[in-house]
Design an enzyme around this catalytic site. Structure first.
Site, PDB file in Angstrom:
ATOM      1  N   ARG A 144      17.352 -25.901  22.758  1.00  0.00           N
ATOM      2  CA  ARG A 144      18.251 -24.832  22.422  1.00  0.00           C
ATOM      3  C   ARG A 144      17.871 -24.649  20.977  1.00  0.00           C
ATOM      4  NH1 ARG A 144      23.768 -26.342  23.036  1.00  0.00           N
ATOM      5  NH2 ARG A 144      23.981 -26.404  20.798  1.00  0.00           N
ATOM      6  N   GLU A 160      19.733 -24.997  13.598  1.00  0.00           N
ATOM      7  CA  GLU A 160      19.158 -26.361  13.813  1.00  0.00           C
ATOM      8  C   GLU A 160      18.280 -26.001  15.393  1.00  0.00           C
ATOM      9  OE1 GLU A 160      21.928 -29.407  14.542  1.00  0.00           O
ATOM     10  OE2 GLU A 160      23.054 -28.245  15.919  1.00  0.00           O
ATOM     11  N   ASN A 162      17.984 -28.085  18.737  1.00  0.00           N
ATOM     12  CA  ASN A 162      18.291 -29.237  19.592  1.00  0.00           C
ATOM     13  C   ASN A 162      17.295 -29.463  20.844  1.00  0.00           C
ATOM     14  OD1 ASN A 162      21.287 -29.245  18.617  1.00  0.00           O
ATOM     15  ND2 ASN A 162      20.829 -27.102  19.006  1.00  0.00           N
ATOM     16  N   SER A 167      23.896 -28.664  25.702  1.00  0.00           N
ATOM     17  CA  SER A 167      25.175 -28.336  26.550  1.00  0.00           C
ATOM     18  C   SER A 167      25.588 -27.062  26.786  1.00  0.00           C
ATOM     19  CB  SER A 167      26.260 -29.031  25.836  1.00  0.00           C
ATOM     20  OG  SER A 167      26.717 -28.540  24.768  1.00  0.00           O
ATOM     21  N   LYS A 325      17.263 -33.680  12.118  1.00  0.00           N
ATOM     22  CA  LYS A 325      17.308 -32.793  11.028  1.00  0.00           C
ATOM     23  C   LYS A 325      16.187 -33.199   9.992  1.00  0.00           C
ATOM     24  CE  LYS A 325      21.545 -31.448  12.233  1.00  0.00           C
ATOM     25  NZ  LYS A 325      21.619 -32.402  13.517  1.00  0.00           N
ATOM     26  N   LYS A 379      23.687 -32.306   5.730  1.00  0.00           N
ATOM     27  CA  LYS A 379      23.701 -32.724   7.121  1.00  0.00           C
ATOM     28  C   LYS A 379      23.161 -34.135   7.207  1.00  0.00           C
ATOM     29  CE  LYS A 379      23.167 -28.159   9.397  1.00  0.00           C
ATOM     30  NZ  LYS A 379      22.496 -27.506  10.295  1.00  0.00           N
ATOM     31  N   GLU A 383      23.671 -35.684  16.000  1.00  0.00           N
ATOM     32  CA  GLU A 383      24.076 -34.371  16.826  1.00  0.00           C
ATOM     33  C   GLU A 383      25.518 -34.192  17.236  1.00  0.00           C
ATOM     34  OE1 GLU A 383      21.621 -32.304  17.456  1.00  0.00           O
ATOM     35  OE2 GLU A 383      20.384 -33.390  16.475  1.00  0.00           O
ATOM     36  N   GLY A 384      25.943 -33.040  17.819  1.00  0.00           N
ATOM     37  CA  GLY A 384      27.410 -32.939  17.878  1.00  0.00           C
ATOM     38  C   GLY A 384      28.007 -32.495  16.634  1.00  0.00           C
ATOM     39  N   ARG A 466      28.706 -19.136  20.565  1.00  0.00           N
ATOM     40  CA  ARG A 466      29.780 -19.879  20.273  1.00  0.00           C
ATOM     41  C   ARG A 466      30.470 -19.161  19.236  1.00  0.00           C
ATOM     42  NH1 ARG A 466      27.210 -25.710  19.571  1.00  0.00           N
ATOM     43  NH2 ARG A 466      25.376 -24.184  18.911  1.00  0.00           N
TER      44      ARG A 466
END
Length: 490
Positions: A144, A160, A162, A167, A325, A379, A383-384, A466
């Protein structure tokens, strides 16, 4: 035009202008839409486990609450939507190409390895695979790529990429269905057309990619194993894929934590992975992306055992590392993409969406970030949600690192801060509708499956929108910062 209560009964038969300010919607109409949306969500599985109820993460059906969502979709330019979709197959191919260059991954992350224990452990596993010349003949990526639309430059910029545990493939597509349903009922009152919400086939396309990888493994008795966190409240998002695999492809899935895989797993001499007596064809990681997923050596042993096996990994350790990253920052350097891609037009399209990315050993950029921290995001290799550093925290962290004089700066990158459009939104949380001003982040899913020299799948596979209140820096839904959303093309 704003809808007032006396218009609600008759507006369906009148020509109404499009509602662009959702806060102007009449309260009676708003309450009715919110009620219908909550009923629909309960009936169609737009749910997560309630963190206040102890067994909600382990026993299906216990302590269900609706996932946080936007009541109506967010407006988004169709031209930028098409741009994001066109980028997905290019990024899929790039991940695969970069994953095959073990030296590039090791060299690029060498400084980070010295100061970031988690990245170091991942690199150690990767090194062991390089040492034994481990080949992944079947490579599956469910990715993603996340973007924001910068208000100042009107450019679509990547946040970013992923490559592990992407998810909301399940619940994200359910929210799209919810918004299409709401607009099919109330669209005429709002001047909105449900057909302007793009289809979101991510469940069908991700399940198809997993099923085809299972088929390429070529043992009908083997199963797909989903690696999960011990207390997973977002399990229904994952179960939507499992149900699709069972109902459409007759493929069995099992769910195991890393600790359970260590306890129950066995690596047979021929490379076969067996867990509790079942042969594993495909390993789909929905855990393993963060240090907290490895509280002991047991979890690291499980990760190494899986990597050594002949099962198809989604992702493999090399795909996982491509999503860090630091690799994102390295790929943004001049001429680096040319190392992996031949098509100049594809390279140009990728460069167009790259935000500014810099290493902290660039003293000029570090100085600028100390002087104008509001223009940067710091950063770490994590992740998350909840990890990034913003505002004065950027200045404070940089000054602290400079004072320490260590190599700890290698565990971070600096990124240009993006300033997206702020819009009026309606957020559904805990059964209530909240009016607020928000910004949105568009994630484009991509599926990639290669078997030796043959590319079987390379597609854009749906999307995730989102939305979060504009005063929030972080964006995780499960972490409590954002809501699930969809897009309305303008």
């Amino acid at each position: 035009m704003p809808l007032r209560s006396e218009h609600v009964e008759t507006a369906a038969t009148q020509e109404e202008s499009t509602i662009t300010d959702y806060h102007a919607i009449d309260k009676k109409l708003l309450d009715k839409m919110a009620y219908d949306a909550l009923v629909w969500s309960s009936l169609h599985g737009l749910v997560v486990g309630d963190k206040s109820i102890e067994r909600s993460a382990s026993i299906p059906g216990v302590g269900l609450v609706h996932a946080p969502f936007a009541l109506l979709p967010t407006f988004f330019p169709e031209s930028h939507w098409k741009q994001a979709c066109e980028l997905a197959p290019i990024f899929n191919e790039l991940v695969d190409r970069v994953s095959l260059d073990g030296k590039f991954l090791q060299d690029s992350l060498s400084r980070t390895k010295k100061v970031d224990e988690f990245t170091s452990r991942l690199l150690d596993i990767h090194s062991k695979m390089l040492a034994i010349n481990k080949k992944e003949d079947i490579r599956l990526g469910l990715h993603r790529s996340d973007y924001m639309l910068d208000e100042q430059t009107k450019s679509l910029l990547q946040i970013e990429l992923n490559t592990i545990s992407c998810s909301f493939a399940g619940l994200g597509s359910v929210v799209t269905d919810l918004h299409q349903n709401i607009l099919s009922q109330y669209g005429k009152l709002l001047g909105l057309d449900s057909k302007r919400i793009p289809a979101n086939p991510v469940v069908s396309q991700f399940s198809e990619a997993l099923a085809k990888a299972w088929s390429e493994y070529n043992n009908p008795r083997a199963v797909i194993m989903i690696v999960v966190q011990p207390e997973e409240r977002n399990m229904y998002d994952q179960h939507l894929l499992s149900v699709a695999l069972r109902e459409r492809y007759q493929v069995t899935t099992i769910r195991k934590t890393l600790a359970e895989i260590d306890q129950e797993g066995e690596l047979v001499q021929d490379g076969t992975l067996s867990v509790n007596g079942q042969e594993i064809a495909v390993i789909y990681f929905r855990a393993g992306y963060a240090p907290l997923d490895y509280p002991s050596e047991s979890e690291w042993k499980a990760r190494l055992m899986m990597e050594q096996s002949s099962a198809v990994k989604c992702p493999s350790i090399s795909y996982h590392l491509v999503g860090t990253k630091k690799i994102q920052q390295e790929l943004a350097k001049p001429n680096v993409l040319d190392r992996f891609l031949e098509n100049k037009e594809d390279i140009s399209k990728l460069r167009e969406c790259f935000a500014g990315l810099w290493s902290l050993d660039d003293s000029d950029i570090a100085t600028k970030a100390i002087e104008r921290p509001e223009l940067f995001v710091m950063k770490p290799q994590r992740e998350g949600g909840g990890n990034n550093i913003y505002g004065d925290g950027v200045r404070e962290t940089l000054l602290k690192l400079q004072k320490a004089g260590s190599e700890e700066d290698a565990s971070y990158i600096l990124m240009q801060r993006i300033f997206p459009t702020i819009s009026a939104t309606l957020l559904m949380r805990n059964g209530y509708c909240h009016k607020d001003h928000a910004i949105s982040e568009l994630g484009i899913y991509g599926a990639y499956l290669r078997s030796k020299d043959k590319v079987i799948i390379n597609d854009q596979s749906g999307y995730l929108m989102r939305t979060k209140i504009s005063s929030s820096d972080e964006g995780g839904v499960v972490a409590g910062f954002a809501v699930l959303d969809s897009i309305y093309l303008t």
